[in-house]
Design an enzyme around this catalytic site. Structure first.
Site, PDB file in Angstrom:
ATOM      1  N   ASP A  63      78.237  67.192  78.930  1.00  0.00           N
ATOM      2  CA  ASP A  63      77.507  66.094  78.253  1.00  0.00           C
ATOM      3  C   ASP A  63      76.432  65.672  77.666  1.00  0.00           C
ATOM      4  OD1 ASP A  63      80.375  63.590  79.232  1.00  0.00           O
ATOM      5  OD2 ASP A  63      80.254  65.612  80.381  1.00  0.00           O
ATOM      6  N   GLN A 115      80.387  74.507  83.611  1.00  0.00           N
ATOM      7  CA  GLN A 115      81.376  73.725  82.759  1.00  0.00           C
ATOM      8  C   GLN A 115      80.704  74.396  80.969  1.00  0.00           C
ATOM      9  OE1 GLN A 115      80.153  69.581  81.658  1.00  0.00           O
ATOM     10  NE2 GLN A 115      82.513  68.953  81.956  1.00  0.00           N
ATOM     11  N   ASP A 119      89.705  69.398  81.781  1.00  0.00           N
ATOM     12  CA  ASP A 119      90.538  68.754  83.392  1.00  0.00           C
ATOM     13  C   ASP A 119      92.606  69.168  84.010  1.00  0.00           C
ATOM     14  OD1 ASP A 119      87.410  68.458  83.135  1.00  0.00           O
ATOM     15  OD2 ASP A 119      88.104  66.501  84.270  1.00  0.00           O
ATOM     16  N   GLU A 169      85.819  56.235  74.915  1.00  0.00           N
ATOM     17  CA  GLU A 169      86.146  57.735  75.885  1.00  0.00           C
ATOM     18  C   GLU A 169      87.090  58.922  74.774  1.00  0.00           C
ATOM     19  OE1 GLU A 169      87.071  58.243  80.458  1.00  0.00           O
ATOM     20  OE2 GLU A 169      86.699  59.726  80.402  1.00  0.00           O
TER      21      GLU A 169
HETATM   22  C1  GLC Z   1      85.533  64.370  82.364  1.00  0.00           C
HETATM   23  C2  GLC Z   1      85.898  65.292  81.451  1.00  0.00           C
HETATM   24  C3  GLC Z   1      84.724  66.260  81.368  1.00  0.00           C
HETATM   25  C4  GLC Z   1      83.227  65.092  81.383  1.00  0.00           C
HETATM   26  C5  GLC Z   1      83.399  64.262  82.616  1.00  0.00           C
HETATM   27  C6  GLC Z   1      82.277  63.541  82.672  1.00  0.00           C
HETATM   28  O1  GLC Z   1      85.979  65.006  83.831  1.00  0.00           O
HETATM   29  O2  GLC Z   1      87.200  65.752  81.492  1.00  0.00           O
HETATM   30  O3  GLC Z   1      84.694  66.791  80.398  1.00  0.00           O
HETATM   31  O4  GLC Z   1      82.568  66.186  81.674  1.00  0.00           O
HETATM   32  O5  GLC Z   1      84.766  63.906  82.804  1.00  0.00           O
HETATM   33  O6  GLC Z   1      81.903  62.970  81.237  1.00  0.00           O
END
Ligand code: GLC
Length: 444
Positions: free
Chosen positions: A43, A113, A174, A416
Site C-alpha cells: 500500500d 508482501q 489474501d 477499495e
Molecule cells: C488487505 C488486502 C491487501 C492490502 C491490505 C491493506 O489485506 O488484501 O492487499 O495490502 O488489505 O490495504
C-alpha cells in the site's frame, strides 16, 4: 435570496488528493481511515507513487517510515503497526517481538508482501533534483539490497530463482481462490471443519473489524478468515523462524504475481544502484538472472497463462486469477507468450468484463463479483498491467485499460475495489492506493 453561484466541481485529482490527505498520519498513510489503521508494505509503495506527484518530500517520508520496520535479517514486513495503546490487540495478534530478528521499539507483522518498494523509490527519485535523488538513493539502497538478498537467502530454499510465500497475506491477494483451496485441502484444522459443519461461523462476525463496518458479502467468508487467522497463528508459534516453518509447512507457494513483481523490481534495483554509482553484489545479480528463467517454469501452454506453483508438490496450481497475467509487468517474457496473455486478458467472457480487469475470471467456479479478491476489479492490479502492457509494446491495450480505470474511479470515487459487471464501488470508501494510483494515471 437564493445563491445561484454553485461551487465549481472538484476534479478527480483533487478528490483523490483529499483522500490521501485524510488518510495521512504524518509519517505514513493508512490504507483507509477506520478499516486499516496501520502501515502496509505494498500500500505505502503505491501511495508514494501517487503522493510524489504533488509532494515529493512527503513521498520520501512514506518510504523511510516503511523502512523503519525492516527486520535485522532484511525482511520488510507487510505491516508496521501504529503504536497507540488502542491497537495493542492488533500488535499482539502478530507479536513480532517473539522473534529475535524483529526491530526494536516497533511492532510489525512477521511476513512480507509483494516487493514493489524499489519501483516506488525509483518513481519518487525521478521527481527529485539530481543531487537530492542521488542522496535519497544512497540512503535507501543498502536497505533495499538487504531486503532482496533476504528473499533469496530465506525464501528460495532450493535455489531455484523463485521466492516462496508462506502465508496468503504475503501475496496481497489474501483470499484468492487458489490460496483458499490450498488451505482448505492441506491445512484446515479439525476445529475449523467442525465450526463449518455446525454453522457456528456466523458468531465470528463479532470479532471482525471489517464485517462490522462493511457488508459481509463484500468481504472474505468467516471460514476463510478463520483459516487465515489460523495460518498466522502457526507462523507465530514458530517465532517466524523459516527453518522451523518449512519443516512443517503446509502452505508454501510460488506466487506468480509476487515473483513477477520481484523480477521487475530487481531490474529497478539495478537502475537505482546505477544512479547512486554503487555496484550490486555479483551473487545477487546471479539470482536476478535465475529468477527470469525460473518464471517460465510457471507457464502453461494449454491455458496460455502462467500459474502459481505449490512448493511442496512442485505442481502448478491451475486456477487462473489476475496473477496469471502479471508476468506482463515483469517485462521479461517473450513476445509470443505476452501475446497469449493479452488475448486471455481481453476475453470478455473471463477477465475483460464491462469494468476490467476482474481479479478472477468470470467463467470459473469461485468467481464472486462482490467478494474481495474473488472477482472484483482492483486499481493496483490494473496499474501493474497498464505499466507492463506499455513497456511490452501494447500501447493500445494499455491506454484502453488506463481510460477504463480512470472512468471507473471518476464515476464511483476511490473505493477499495469495484464490481466488474456494474462498476459499483465496494469495500472501504476512501481507499488510499486507489486514490494514489489514479493520480499517477491522470498524470502519465
Ligand atoms: C488487505 C488486502 C491487501 C492490502 C491490505 C491493506 O489485506 O488484501 O492487499 O495490502 O488489505 O490495504
Amino acid at each position: 435570496m437564493e445563491d445561484v453561484t454553485s461551487k465549481p466541481e472538484k476534479s478527480l485529482r483533487q478528490i483523490c488528493q483529499e483522500v490521501l490527505v485524510k488518510n495521512d498520519r504524518v509519517t505514513h498513510t493508512v490504507p483507509s481511515g477506520d478499516l486499516y489503521p496501520h502501515q502496509w508494505l505494498w500500500d505505502s509503495s503505491f501511495i508514494a507513487i501517487g503522493i510524489v506527484q504533488y509532494n515529493p518530500a512527503r513521498a520520501k517520508v512514506e518510504i523511510l517510515s516503511l523502512l523503519k520496520g525492516q527486520w535485522h535479517n532484511g525482511m520488510i514486513p507487510h505491516m508496521v503497526f501504529d503504536m497507540a495503546p488502542e491497537y495493542a490487540a492488533d500488535r499482539s495478534a502478530w507479536r513480532s517481538w517473539v522473534s529475535s530478528k524483529s526491530p526494536d521499539h516497533i511492532a510489525t507483522s512477521g511476513i512480507t508482501q509483494p516487493p514493489i518498494i524499489a519501483e516506488a523509490v525509483w518513481r519518487v527519485g525521478k521527481k527529485l533534483s539530481k543531487s537530492e535523488r542521488v542522496l535519497f538513493f544512497k540512503k535507501v539502497l543498502p536497505k533495499l539490497i538487504k531486503y532482496h538478498q533476504w528473499m533469496y537467502d530465506e525464501r528460495d530454499p532450493h535455489d531455484e530463482g523463485l521466492i516462496i510465500q508462506i502465508n496468503p497475506y504475503e501475496t496481497g491477494l489474501d483470499n484468492t481462490p487458489p490460496w483458499m483451496n490450498q488451505l482448505r485441502e492441506h491445512s484446515r484444522p479439525a476445529w475449523i471443519a467442525l465450526v463449518e459443519k455446525l454453522k457456528l461461523d456466523k458468531f465470528i462476525n463479532v470479532a471482525r473489524r471489517d464485517t462490522r463496518k462493511l457488508p459481509p458479502e463484500q468481504r472474505m467468508t468467516n471460514i476463510d478468515a478463520l483459516m487465515l487467522w489460523d495460518s498466522v497463528t502457526r507462523l507465530r508459534k514458530k517465532r517466524y523462524d523459516i527453518n522451523k516453518i518449512l519443516h512443517h509447512q503446509l502452505f508454501a507457494v510460488e506466487d506468480v504475481a509476487f515473483n513477477s513483481i520481484l523480477i521487475r523490481n530487481n531490474q529497478i534495483l539495478e537502475d537505482i544502484a546505477g544512479e547512486a554509482r554503487r555496484k550490486l553484489p555479483k551473487s545477487l545479480l546471479a539470482h536476478f538472472e535465475k529468477s527470469k528463467i525460473a518464471l517460465e517454469e510457471l507457464w502453461d501452454d494449454t491455458y496460455g497463462v502462467y500459474f502459481n506453483r505449490d512448493f511442496v508438490t512442485n505442481k502448478l496450481m491451475r486456477s487462473p486469477t489476475v496473477a496469471s497475467l502479471l508476468p506482463l509487468y515483469a517485462g521479461t517474457i517473450t513476445k509470443e507468450r505476452a501475446d497469449k496473455l493479452v488475448k486471455v486478458m481481453k476475453n470478455d467472457h473471463s477477465f475483460w468484463l464491462r469494468h476490467p480487469v476482474a481479479s478472477v475470471p468470470k467463467n470459473i467456479i469461485g468467481f464472486d463479483q462482490n467478494r474481495y479478491w474473488q472477482g472484483p476489479t482492483w486499481v493496483n492490479t490494473n496499474w501493474l498491467l497498464i505499466d507492463g502492457l506499455k513497456r511490452m509494446g501494447y500501447e493500445e491495450e494499455s491506454n484502453a485499460l488506463k481510460q477504463k480505470t480512470i472512468d471507473l474511479v471518476e464515476a464511483q470515487g476511490p473505493w477499495e475495489y469495484f464490481n466488474p459487471h456494474t462498476g459499483k464501488g465496494l469495500g472501504a470508501k476512501d481507499f488510499s492506493w486507489t486514490a494514489a494510483l489514479t493520480i499517477d494515471l491522470l498524470t502519465q
